[in-house]
Design a protein around this motif. Structure first.
Motif, short mmCIF file in Angstrom:
data_model
loop_
_atom_site.label_atom_id
_atom_site.label_comp_id
_atom_site.label_asym_id
_atom_site.label_seq_id
_atom_site.Cartn_x
_atom_site.Cartn_y
_atom_site.Cartn_z
N SER A 105 0.86 -1.19 0.00
CA SER A 105 0.00 0.00 0.00
C SER A 105 0.89 1.22 0.00
N SER A 106 0.43 2.28 -0.60
CA SER A 106 1.21 3.50 -0.68
C SER A 106 1.23 4.22 0.66
N ASN B 213 0.84 7.09 3.33
CA ASN B 213 -0.11 8.20 3.48
C ASN B 213 0.57 9.55 3.37
N ILE C 207 5.26 3.87 -3.08
CA ILE C 207 5.15 2.44 -2.81
C ILE C 207 6.47 1.97 -2.20
N GLU D 162 -6.41 -3.61 -4.96
CA GLU D 162 -5.16 -3.64 -4.21
C GLU D 162 -4.00 -3.46 -5.18
N THR D 163 -2.79 -3.26 -4.56
CA THR D 163 -1.57 -3.10 -5.34
C THR D 163 -0.65 -4.27 -5.03
N GLN E 109 -1.56 -2.87 -10.42
CA GLN E 109 -2.68 -2.21 -9.78
C GLN E 109 -3.95 -2.94 -10.21
#
Length: 705
Positions: A62-63, A65, A70, A126-127, A145
């Motif tokens: 997840s990236s 915040n 990433i 999701e990634t 992605q």
């Protein structure tokens, strides 16, 4: 199915790269492509380079915040995923990496029993991070992605029933054409399903009539079911028609008789050309096939103006074409023209070849403007092919071709001429010029009466169509077109020696002009009967001035017929489906005479000094169409035209045969039965007269008196 489907498109390109890397070259590994957007449960990518000792790691990331970036690649999975990773070695320096989803994509519902169903329509977002590692060190990474929606399945098994679309000939697709507002009641549209009974009561007596109001099958007035005691006469039950409601005059009211085929969607793929299927019997316009099921071809001009060497020949379609080519070397010998052609009845006909040598090459050759250093001689070069195809009913009976050859000197511009003419008996299958009257821009049909067979042979009424040099000897002919006034001409070379024999000059020029009109008859209709003189009129020639021409002097000839005029008078004789039918009343040809003289002062060339030097004189031809005024009186009927009104062979109405079924000449059934049926009809007629309204009125009037 993944959204990034072009990974399959570049597969062949990557295979070429892999083959180039098979020589053992060592390079860094890299994913191709390195970023994917997936919308399906299967994903694939390539890892290219030195793949020895490479392992793979898959994790969900997840990236951040704060930064939105990433995490970097890692050989240890960060989070477990719902994806299965597999790979396959391709060649020596590439891996094909595949990812497949190991969960269900069915949307959860009341009747769903799958434990891992999707709670929302957006099932998975999701990634994924795929790392290629060597010695626990990441060498390359693949970012995926995913955005996958749930699959909705029908609760019931699919039905095999197909939607039945009614035939538009008998029932329109729109059952209520006046229903034009969605979800609202249209006023006076009694077939509108959105109208309640309370609303329909407001205009129940003012409904839109006819098909627009939904009444597609109104009962005709001649139906027995429409009888009413008020207005119908008492003989109505004897003459009314009993037929089903589907048989009515409104059939096909919304049907235009055309079939709309779906248009193919744009595509970069080459269309699939299906092999031509030879027909069992030829019809007009069908291609002709050889014995080997190949097209019978003759060079023709394409729609782009170019010469197509392999153009198919269509049955009963005459054509003429010219193919101009610049020859720098001798052409190769042509194929054998004696081919076997399917005749349309299960057999074959062989093309018969007739050879001839061209006398005048001016129709085929034009000199080159380039300097000729070493001229080259070519022998037996084909300059023209003229095919004649004999046909009967739906097949061919014989095919002949006249092959014209010539010896030419290169370089030169060669004009090859090709033609195909279909002949049925003694009449060439030229198209008609109308039915029954003439159509504008269609050829005027001429003919010559054959005294031996009493059949009219088709002949020509032509005008000139000059060629490149403008001389009459090389000019072609074109037919005179109905309703089109036209003028054309060409040149005739004459020398001072010719001017010493003026009578011979006049006869020669008149013969050249008379060759334009070889017909002695002209058809009054666009579709004539070649065995009936009623459909033809004679071509008249305007008398010339009887006075003798003036005395000719040296280098001058008077009264030379230099212009041919064709005057066609036509008239409208009735109409067919509101289309006026034009017929020819008369055709007259006339000659216009002028004086020719040699011009001595012509610059460097002086015909008066050199008597053999030619000077060109013009001759012209024209055609004029004149429409006669339409007669105001109604046309007489065929019955009134004939003098013998009781002749049943010449009249549409035959009074003596009114009671033919009651005579001894009627043999369709026994005489006793015919007589009995006739007496029964007479009895019904008398009964209808006695019991009918007129007789009742007479009795009432008699009783009241």
């Amino acid at each position: 199915m993944t959204r990034f489907s072009d990974s399959h498109v570049v597969f062949h390109f990557l295979c070429i790269i892999i083959m180039l890397l098979n020589d053992g070259t060592i390079c860094n590994v890299v994913f191709q492509p390195a970023f994917l957007l997936a919308s399906g449960p299967r994903i694939s990518s390539f890892l290219v380079g030195n793949v020895s000792g490479i392992s793979f790691s898959l994790s969900a990331v997840s990236s951040s915040n704060a930064t939105g970036s990433i995490p970097s690649s890692s050989c240890m999975p960060v989070y477990q995923t719902q994806w299965n990773l597999s790979y396959e070695l391709i060649g020596k320096n590439a891996f094909l990496v595949r990812l497949s989803l190991n969960r269900s994509l069915q949307l959860c519902g009341n009747e769903t029993s799958v434990p891992d169903c999707c709670l929302e329509p957006l099932c998975l977002q999701e990634t994924l991070l795929v790392s290629a590692c060597a010695d626990e060190t990441p060498k390359a990474s693949l970012i995926i992605q995913t955005q996958i929606y749930a699959q909705i399945f029908p609760n019931k098994p699919p039905s095999e029933n197909k939607t039945a679309i009614p035939n538009q000939v008998f029932q329109p697709l729109g059952s209520c054409p006046c229903d034009i507002s969605l979800g609202e009641c249209d006023v006076r549209c009694c077939c509108d399903q959105d109208c309640t009974q309370e609303v329909l009561w407001l205009f129940a007596t003012q409904c839109l009539p006819g098909p627009f109001g939904g009444s597609f099958s109104p009962v005709p007035e001649y139906q027995c079911s429409t009888q009413s005691s008020e207005n119908d006469p008492d003989w109505f039950p004897f003459l009314c028609v009993t037929s089903p409601s589907d048989n009515n005059p409104f059939l096909g009211l919304f049907y235009n008789g055309q079939t709309v085929s779906p248009k193919p969607s744009p595509s970069f793929q080459a269309p699939l050309m299906t092999a031509a299927v030879p027909p069992i019997n030829y019809r007009q316009g069908d291609p002709i096939f050889t014995k080997d099921d190949k097209y019978f071809t003759i060079p023709q001009i394409s729609g782009l103006g170019q010469c197509a060497d392999n153009a198919p020949v269509a049955f009963l379609e005459n054509f003429e074409s010219q193919c101009v080519r610049r020859l720098q070397s001798c052409p190769s010998p042509s194929d054998d023209l004696r081919v076997d052609v399917k005749d349309g009845w299960g057999g074959v006909v062989t093309v018969s070849v007739v050879d001839e040598v061209a006398d005048d090459l001016r129709l085929f050759l034009s000199n080159s403007l380039e300097p000729i250093s070493e001229p080259q001689q070519c022998d037996n070069v084909i300059v023209a092919l003229r095919y004649t195809l004999y046909w009967r009913e739906n097949g061919l009976t014989a095919i002949t071709v006249k092959r014209t050859t010539a010896n030419i000197t290169l370089p030169v511009s060669l004009t090859r001429r090709y033609s195909a003419v279909f002949v049925n008996g003694n009449e060439t299958s030229q198209p008609n010029s109308g039915n029954p009257g003439y159509l504008v821009k269609r050829p005027v049909i001429g003919g010559i009466l054959d005294s031996a067979t009493e059949i009219i042979q088709r002949a020509q009424i032509n005008l000139w169509q000059p060629g490149g040099d403008g001389l009459c000897s090389s000019a072609e002919l074109r037919p005179a077109l109905f309703g089109i006034n036209s003028t054309s001409g060409c040149m005739i070379p004459v020398s001072l020696l010719n001017m010493t024999q003026c009578s011979q000059v006049r006869e020669t020029v008149r013969a050249v002009l008379a060759g334009l009109v070889t017909a002695t008859l002209v058809s009054t209709m666009g579709k004539p009967n070649f065995s009936n003189l009623v459909d033809w009129v004679n071509i008249t020639t305007s008398p010339q001035n009887s006075s003798q021409p003036a005395e000719d002097s040296i280098g001058e000839c008077s009264a030379v017929p230099t212009h041919l005029h064709i005057h066609v008078r036509s008239v409208i004789m009735g109409r067919v489906q509101s289309v006026p039918q034009m017929v020819i009343q008369a055709v007259e040809i006339s000659f216009i005479e002028t004086t020719w003289w040699i011009e001595c002062d012509m610059g460097g060339m002086n015909p008066c000094v050199n008597p053999e030097l030619m000077q060109n004189f013009p001759v012209t031809s024209s055609v004029t169409f004149t429409d006669s005024p339409l007669s105001t009186q109604p046309p007489r009927s065929r019955f009134s035209i004939n003098f013998t009104e009781f002749d049943c062979d010449r009249n549409d109405v035959c009074w003596p045969e009114l009671a033919f079924p009651l005579t001894r000449y009627y043999t369709g059934e026994p005489y006793s039965q015919a007589l009995a049926k006739g007496l029964i009809l007479v009895f019904f007629f008398i009964a209808a007269s006695v019991l009918g309204t007129p007789w009742r009125q007479i009795r009432q009037a008699w009783s009241s008196a």
